[in-house]
Design an enzyme around this catalytic site. Structure first.
Site, PDB file in Angstrom:
ATOM      1  N   ASP A 195      -3.004   3.254   1.624  1.00 54.21           N
ATOM      2  CA  ASP A 195      -1.663   3.146   2.199  1.00 54.21           C
ATOM      3  C   ASP A 195      -1.697   2.543   3.608  1.00 54.21           C
ATOM      4  OD1 ASP A 195       1.078   3.433   2.279  1.00 54.21           O
ATOM      5  OD2 ASP A 195       0.990   5.470   3.056  1.00 54.21           O
ATOM      6  N   HIS A 233      -1.114  -6.865   2.906  1.00 54.80           N
ATOM      7  CA  HIS A 233      -1.740  -6.672   1.592  1.00 54.80           C
ATOM      8  C   HIS A 233      -2.994  -7.540   1.460  1.00 54.80           C
ATOM      9  CE1 HIS A 233       1.392  -4.031   0.305  1.00 54.80           C
ATOM     10  NE2 HIS A 233       2.337  -4.947   0.367  1.00 54.80           N
ATOM     11  N   LEU A 277     -21.209   0.648 -11.706  1.00 54.77           N
ATOM     12  CA  LEU A 277     -20.016   1.260 -11.089  1.00 54.77           C
ATOM     13  C   LEU A 277     -18.836   0.984 -11.998  1.00 54.77           C
ATOM     14  CD1 LEU A 277     -18.307   2.406  -8.652  1.00 54.77           C
ATOM     15  CD2 LEU A 277     -18.138   0.046  -7.841  1.00 54.77           C
TER      16      LEU A 277
HETATM   17  C1  FPP Z   1       0.321   0.684  -0.001  1.00 57.90           C
HETATM   18  O1  FPP Z   1       0.644   0.208   1.269  1.00 57.90           O
HETATM   19  C2  FPP Z   1      -0.431  -0.329  -0.722  1.00 57.90           C
HETATM   20  C3  FPP Z   1      -0.036  -0.918  -1.883  1.00 57.90           C
HETATM   21  C4  FPP Z   1       1.235  -0.604  -2.556  1.00 57.90           C
HETATM   22  C5  FPP Z   1      -0.847  -1.970  -2.519  1.00 57.90           C
HETATM   23  C6  FPP Z   1      -2.302  -1.866  -2.356  1.00 57.90           C
HETATM   24  C7  FPP Z   1      -2.883  -3.211  -2.554  1.00 57.90           C
HETATM   25  C8  FPP Z   1      -3.966  -3.725  -1.956  1.00 57.90           C
HETATM   26  C9  FPP Z   1      -4.852  -2.936  -1.076  1.00 57.90           C
HETATM   27  C10 FPP Z   1      -4.311  -5.143  -2.161  1.00 57.90           C
HETATM   28  C11 FPP Z   1      -4.474  -5.530  -3.565  1.00 57.90           C
HETATM   29  C12 FPP Z   1      -5.555  -4.772  -4.228  1.00 57.90           C
HETATM   30  C13 FPP Z   1      -6.173  -5.159  -5.351  1.00 57.90           C
HETATM   31  C14 FPP Z   1      -7.264  -4.332  -5.891  1.00 57.90           C
HETATM   32  C15 FPP Z   1      -5.820  -6.402  -6.054  1.00 57.90           C
HETATM   33  P1  FPP Z   1       2.181   0.048   1.655  1.00 57.90           P
HETATM   34  O2  FPP Z   1       2.599  -1.322   1.317  1.00 57.90           O
HETATM   35  O3  FPP Z   1       2.975   1.147   1.016  1.00 57.90           O
HETATM   36  O4  FPP Z   1       2.119   0.244   3.203  1.00 57.90           O
HETATM   37  P2  FPP Z   1       3.230   0.903   4.148  1.00 57.90           P
HETATM   38  O5  FPP Z   1       3.170   2.392   3.883  1.00 57.90           O
HETATM   39  O6  FPP Z   1       2.748   0.551   5.504  1.00 57.90           O
HETATM   40  O7  FPP Z   1       4.536   0.304   3.782  1.00 57.90           O
END
Ligand code: FPP
Length: 224
Positions: free
Chosen positions: A12, A29, A122
């Protein structure tokens, strides 16, 4: 010292990191994906057998379409670039969640799972269109159609995580202390680490510190 077989991560904080540092949630992201790559390498080094990453939840469909599209494109790029590398590095990829994306992406996901299905070093479980409440309802529907006894062991056969041991550690970055519909059944006895840092700032030292702390915890599982 506790054995460590499975680490699960709620990654997150990408959006906030992106806004703060690049004036764009989406660039957060992309930065988050770089962290995914070195966490995978460190997980291999530590000889941990399972890594589960929460990449897209059933609730993430509520986000604006430009962010959903960006995330799904990143995923597509990740699959295209990594599929070969995963095979070489003996990494198995498993999707947990319902594959309800474009035909092209569904196909890429299925192919990557197939290609890597015999790999052993893994197992990466990528939680995509995943929601734990959905998963539990899916399991209830399926087990209720069978004649077998309803008990914990049988029930687990109908979860998306069938044959995967429960996580020993859950890490959630981003300074929110909640589970957000992630692995509600499977996390019953996991050690939970809520980390203030946003995911793109999470580094190998942070990961190593958590593993070190985990190893020393006295895990009772209800015993004394
Ligand atoms: C949460 O942060 C994160 C996500 C919803 C997406 C996670 C994706 C990645 C780490 C990149 C892609 C990964 C792969 C494996 C292809 P948020 O957007 O909710 O952050 P915020 O709380 O600051 O809004």
């Amino acid at each position: 010292m506790n054995p460590l077989n499975h680490v699960a991560i709620i990654m997150d904080g990408n959006g906030r990191w992106g806004l703060k540092n690049k004036n764009s949630r989406n660039l957060g992201h992309s930065e988050g994906l770089k962290v995914v790559e070195y966490i995978i390498q460190e997980t291999i080094k530590k000889k941990i057998k399972f890594l589960t990453l929460f990449a897209f939840s059933t609730e993430n469909w509520k986000r604006p379409s430009y962010e959903i599209n960006y995330l799904l494109n990143l995923l597509e790029k990740f699959l295209k670039e990594k599929a070969k590398k995963f095979s070489k590095e003996d990494i198995k990829l498993k999707i947990i969640g319902k594959k309800k994306f474009s035909n092209k992406l569904n196909k890429l996901l299925t192919e990557a799972e197939k290609k890597t299905s015999n790999n052993k070093k893994l197992q990466i479980n990528l939680a995509l269109n995943y929601g734990s409440k959905d998963e539990l309802i899916h399991a209830v529907k399926h087990i209720s159609k069978k004649k077998e006894a309803i008990n914990q062991k049988n029930f687990e056969k109908y979860l998306f995580t069938k044959n995967i041991p429960d996580p020993d550690i859950l890490i959630r970055t981003g300074n929110h202390n909640r589970l957000s519909n992630f692995l509600l059944w499977q996390l019953a006895y996991s050690e939970i680490f809520f980390i203030k840092k946003l995911w793109p700032d999470f580094n190998i030292q942070d990961y190593r510190k958590i593993i070190y702390k985990f190893k020393k915890i006295k895990r009772n599982f209800g015993n004394i």
